[in-house]
Design an enzyme around this catalytic site. Sequence first.
Site, PDB file in Angstrom:
ATOM      1  N   SER A 267       0.890  -1.100   0.017  1.00 41.44           N
ATOM      2  CA  SER A 267       0.022   0.094  -0.098  1.00 41.44           C
ATOM      3  C   SER A 267       0.956   1.307   0.002  1.00 41.44           C
ATOM      4  O   SER A 267       2.091   1.179   0.595  1.00 41.44           O
ATOM      5  CB  SER A 267      -0.758  -0.068   1.252  1.00 41.44           C
ATOM      6  N   ARG A 306     -25.472 -14.972 -43.067  1.00 47.80           N
ATOM      7  CA  ARG A 306     -24.464 -14.311 -42.315  1.00 47.80           C
ATOM      8  C   ARG A 306     -24.943 -13.242 -41.673  1.00 47.80           C
ATOM      9  O   ARG A 306     -25.576 -12.419 -42.285  1.00 47.80           O
ATOM     10  CB  ARG A 306     -23.273 -14.092 -43.333  1.00 47.80           C
TER      11      ARG A 306
END
Length: 342
Positions: A267, A306
């Site tokens: 941290s 398609r």
Amino acid sequence: MTLLSALAGDADIQALLSDAAEIAAMLRVERALADASADAGWISPDAAAAIATAIDGFTPDFAALEAGMAQDGVVIPALVKQLRARVPEPHGAALHKGATSQDIIDTALMLQLVPIFDLYEIRLDALLARLDRLAYDWSGRALMAHTRMQVALPTTWDAKLASWSEPLQRHLRALAAMRRSLLVVQLGGPVGDRSSFAGRGDAIAEHLAHRLDLGLAAPWHTTRDPIVALGALLALISGTLGKIGADLALLAQNEVAAIKLEGGGGSSAMAHKANPVNAEVLVALARANAGLSANLQQAMVHEYERSGAAWTLEWLTLPQMLVNTGASLRLGLKLLDQLRQP
């Protein structure tokens, strides 16, 4: 996105899905198609040889391919144009003869998936081996169970580790089975019925499958359920690893302290913290793939013979799922290697 890839990406999978790898797979399909067409008497052996020679020395103009992709929605017309300029007459017409863009793109995807499946299986095997070792080392060790986020009753690490490994074993078996059902050639021609091959389509498809070491299948231009099934399996793999990540992040909480994760993330403001980064990313990847799997399901809906929209959605979704799954397997191994008894 390079920084994010360092956290949640997978360089091996990304390389297998790169533009260069995709074009190389497409060229491999075009060459095999020419050879298969010659095998079936659709084009001459001389034409197939000329096409092979053109492909062997070919370096694509990627700027022109990008322009073609933007114009046509698929890269194959621009790629074939570049290739055809290298094939001497009278053989130019034999290149890509009878085929359509989708035949090349879908079959190339199958070729790209083969080494990806190999890598997944290697990593799954490694994960299972690591879990087996933990089960041996920690056999009989007590662990407090939690249900609905509350302390429940005592259990053992044997049960916890089995709950992680058993789904991974199922996913490994499913992946092996999917090789047979999914990794197949695509050859349908412009409208997906092989009519453009003048009666030779089935023979060409059989020779193509043999030359590419893929399975044989009827045309599947708009039949995308195998692709969706792959997405579902990817979500299951990353979901199982997300469950492992969630468990370990909780078990490593200071208040629970059932395990320690060696080498946790730091941290910027609290030097005492060791954040369960790999566990957290596994949860994020699991949730990301769950959402993407739903998106991929939408790509089943093709209009007529398609759909440009459904096909594009598949391209936007499946590669990211493949990368996420590779990252989950990679980080799962790292996380298990961090695992220590308190």
